[in-house]
Design an enzyme around this catalytic site. Structure first.
Site, short mmCIF file in Angstrom:
data_model
loop_
_atom_site.label_atom_id
_atom_site.label_comp_id
_atom_site.label_asym_id
_atom_site.label_seq_id
_atom_site.Cartn_x
_atom_site.Cartn_y
_atom_site.Cartn_z
N ASP A 63 0.81 -1.22 0.00
CA ASP A 63 0.00 0.00 0.00
C ASP A 63 0.84 1.27 0.00
O ASP A 63 0.53 2.24 -0.70
CB ASP A 63 -0.80 0.03 1.32
CG ASP A 63 -2.23 -0.30 1.07
OD1 ASP A 63 -2.53 -0.83 -0.02
OD2 ASP A 63 -3.05 -0.04 1.98
N LYS A 92 6.09 16.55 7.78
CA LYS A 92 4.86 17.36 7.67
C LYS A 92 5.21 18.83 7.89
O LYS A 92 6.00 19.16 8.78
CB LYS A 92 3.83 16.90 8.69
CG LYS A 92 3.23 15.53 8.33
CD LYS A 92 2.07 15.18 9.23
CE LYS A 92 1.61 13.75 9.00
NZ LYS A 92 0.67 13.58 7.91
N ASP A 126 2.65 1.99 17.30
CA ASP A 126 2.40 2.42 15.92
C ASP A 126 2.47 3.94 15.76
O ASP A 126 2.95 4.45 14.77
CB ASP A 126 1.01 1.91 15.49
CG ASP A 126 0.71 2.18 14.03
OD1 ASP A 126 1.59 1.91 13.21
OD2 ASP A 126 -0.40 2.66 13.72
N HIS A 135 5.64 9.02 16.07
CA HIS A 135 5.12 10.32 15.64
C HIS A 135 4.89 11.28 16.82
O HIS A 135 5.27 12.44 16.78
CB HIS A 135 3.79 10.16 14.89
CG HIS A 135 3.84 9.18 13.76
ND1 HIS A 135 4.97 8.97 13.01
CD2 HIS A 135 2.89 8.36 13.24
CE1 HIS A 135 4.70 8.07 12.07
NE2 HIS A 135 3.46 7.68 12.19
N LYS A 195 -7.74 5.21 17.11
CA LYS A 195 -8.37 4.91 15.82
C LYS A 195 -9.86 4.73 16.04
O LYS A 195 -10.30 4.47 17.16
CB LYS A 195 -7.77 3.62 15.25
CG LYS A 195 -6.30 3.81 14.88
CD LYS A 195 -5.85 2.77 13.90
CE LYS A 195 -4.40 3.01 13.50
NZ LYS A 195 -4.25 3.73 12.26
N GLN A 222 -2.95 18.65 11.16
CA GLN A 222 -3.81 18.23 10.06
C GLN A 222 -5.20 17.91 10.58
O GLN A 222 -5.32 17.61 11.77
CB GLN A 222 -3.24 17.00 9.36
CG GLN A 222 -3.15 15.80 10.28
CD GLN A 222 -2.34 14.67 9.73
OE1 GLN A 222 -1.41 14.87 8.98
NE2 GLN A 222 -2.73 13.46 10.09
C1 BG6 Z 1 1.34 5.53 10.30
C2 BG6 Z 1 0.63 4.55 11.16
O1 BG6 Z 1 2.69 5.61 10.66
O2 BG6 Z 1 0.75 6.80 10.44
C3 BG6 Z 1 -0.84 4.51 10.81
O3 BG6 Z 1 1.19 3.27 10.97
C4 BG6 Z 1 -1.43 5.90 10.86
O4 BG6 Z 1 -1.54 3.64 11.68
C5 BG6 Z 1 -0.60 6.86 10.04
O5 BG6 Z 1 -2.73 5.81 10.32
C6 BG6 Z 1 -1.07 8.28 10.19
O6 BG6 Z 1 -0.40 9.07 9.26
P1 BG6 Z 1 -1.07 10.39 8.73
O7 BG6 Z 1 -0.02 11.02 7.90
O8 BG6 Z 1 -2.28 9.98 7.96
O9 BG6 Z 1 -1.43 11.17 9.94
#
Ligand code: BG6
Length: 469
Positions: free
Chosen positions: A27, A197, A250, A255, A341, A375
């Site tokens: 993907d 970002k 994750d 992040h 989520k 975002q």
């Molecule tokens: C990814 C995670 O690193 O970041 C995902 O594995 C998550 O679970 C995604 O959905 C979110 O990224 P963005 O750029 O859509 O905020």
């Protein structure tokens, strides 16, 4: 002096480059990597001679691969419609496919011959590992045995690695050690796409490029910091991967802790990758590990119905915690961090709440806030108290709101565009360095171990709701 590297050219030497995406049938390749490369191509940010080679296990020829790429290719730069087809056509001609097994060095040797045929013997080489963590090391070993990790004749060979970098402190250190035997740290680009970002990059400028913030960016003036990530969708299509990791590994470990580090770190002495990483890792090292008492985990209803999820899964799809950064600047200020989520909103946001006024001259006025919306609808909003026009002295909080889409007459680059351009130019400022990685795992590992050994059940919450209580 602050000087942000400006991307105006492709690689400094404009030498030919082969870009190999290992795991090309996934993907990430279709949704992010190829569109990002296409945008770079449209903006003349790839060297004149480049080829993209997808490598994966499925058998496919170049034509089939190109059709797949064409189906999902999107570009934020919309050239003239007539130009668009031409550009797509030109780009697709540079896309190739090579099928092979990740653990077979001979398959990578054959790939090496193909790259030489396409780009010549003196090409630079970027290997993007868009593969599941379980096949990381096998793949890296095959690359080494095939001689594709070697740099010679002044050419570079760089490897980009996608998270997760391990599952905990120990496995991450082991992965780093094993990969370190194959690629030098200088060749390794650990990607955390949040660092690409726009708004996340703006944190450095906002904090260190404005005189007004530094004096109040501390425990004397800030009451709390919130960092919230929420998505409307669940783990559809990714449950197999997700169930082994959960939202803490994750999203939080990488992040959100990276975001926290940029909000809380001291000013680096310069913008070099080493100095930025040094400050980020210092602040992460000063952060107290997550505790059970201050963490809530949840799992959305219906998660276990996914055929790839075991019936008794305790994997968390939501987590909320309070972190404490034990430095003189932040001692006692809660950093409330949450990620989930299948919630009711889609957003990533940082909210800085300032302390209330020391003396209530104007009565009960609200404390100021600074909202940094990563975002969607990127924005920076500073909420100040104002007098409401009229004869009485009434106050109201009003936002000075800088909306990116109104302020800047340009589409925001996708995170992957910036990051891929940086790999090509050899700029590692926005990539995770070894020391930050260990510091971030140290914060989450003890609680993750506790959850697993004691099988702590997450609270169930409704799909599309606001998360656990
Ligand atoms: C990814 C995670 O690193 O970041 C995902 O594995 C998550 O679970 C995604 O959905 C979110 O990224 P963005 O750029 O859509 O905020």
């Amino acid at each position: 002096m602050l000087s942000w590297p400006i991307v105006t050219t492709a690689t400094p030497d404009n030498k030919p480059v082969s870009i190999v995406i290992v795991g090309a049938s996934g993907d990430l390749t279709r949704k992010k990597l190829l569109p990002a490369l296409f945008s770079l191509y449209c903006n003349d940010l790839l060297p004149e001679r480049f080829h993209v080679v997808g490598f994966a296990r499925s058998t496919m020829n170049d034509g089939e691969f190109r059709r797949q790429v064409a189906d999902t290719l999107t570009c934020r730069y919309e050239p003239e419609p007539s130009q668009c087809d031409i550009k797509v056509g030109q780009f697709l001609k540079r896309c190739h496919y090579h099928s092979g097994q990740y653990n077979n060095a001979d398959d990578f040797r054959a790939l090496g011959r193909r790259l030489e045929h396409l780009c010549g013997p003196r090409a630079n080489q970027l290997m993007y590992m868009a593969i599941p963590p379980g096949v990381f090391l096998d793949t890296a070993n095959s690359i080494r045995r095939a001689g594709l990790a070697d740099e010679h004749d002044g050419n570079w060979s760089r490897v980009v690695i996608e998270k997760p970098f391990g599952r905990d402190t120990e496995s991450s250190a082991e992965l780093t050690r094993a990969l370190g035997e194959i690629f030098t740290e200088g060749q390794t680009y650990r990607i955390d796409h949040y660092l690409g970002k726009e708004v996340i990059q703006n944190l450095l400028v906002l904090r260190f490029g404005n005189r007004i913030f530094e004096q109040i960016w501390n425990r004397d003036h800030i009451e709390s910091v919130e960092i919230a990530f929420s998505e409307k969708i669940g783990v559809e299509g990714r449950a197999g991967y997700f169930d082994r990791f959960g939202i803490i590994r994750d999203v939080m470990q990488n992040h959100l802790l990276q975001t926290l580090a940029l909000v809380a770190m001291e000013q680096p002495i310069e913008l070099s990758p080493g100095e930025i990483a040094e400050e980020k890792s210092r602040v992460l090292r000063a952060t107290r590990p997550m505790t059970r008492e201050e963490t809530v985990t949840g799992q959305y209803a219906g998660y276990r119905d996914d055929p790839e999820v075991p019936d008794d899964s305790i994997t968390e799809t939501y987590a909320r915690t309070t972190l404490w950064v034990n430095t003189p600047r932040w001692y006692g200020v809660p950093f409330r961090v949450s990620a989930g989520k299948a919630l009711d909103t889609q957003k990533t946001e940082i909210l800085i709440r300032f302390r209330s006024l020391p003396f209530p001259l104007l009565g009960d006025v609200e404390a100021n806030t600074l909202r940094i919306r990563v975002q969607p609808n990127e924005a920076i909003e500073l909420v100040l108290n104002n007098k409401v026009p009229g004869l009485s002295l009434t106050t109201a909080p009003v936002g000075l709101n800088m909306l990116y889409n109104q302020q800047f007459d340009t589409a925001l680059p996708e995170a992957y565009e910036r990051l891929l351009a940086d790999v090509l130019r050899g700029d590692r400022s926005l990539f995770i360095q070894q020391k930050e990685l260990g510091a971030a795992w140290r914060i989450v590992t003890p609680l993750l171990e506790e959850i697993e050994s004691e099988r702590i059940q997450p609270q169930e919450y409704a799909y599309g709701g606001s998360g656990p209580r």
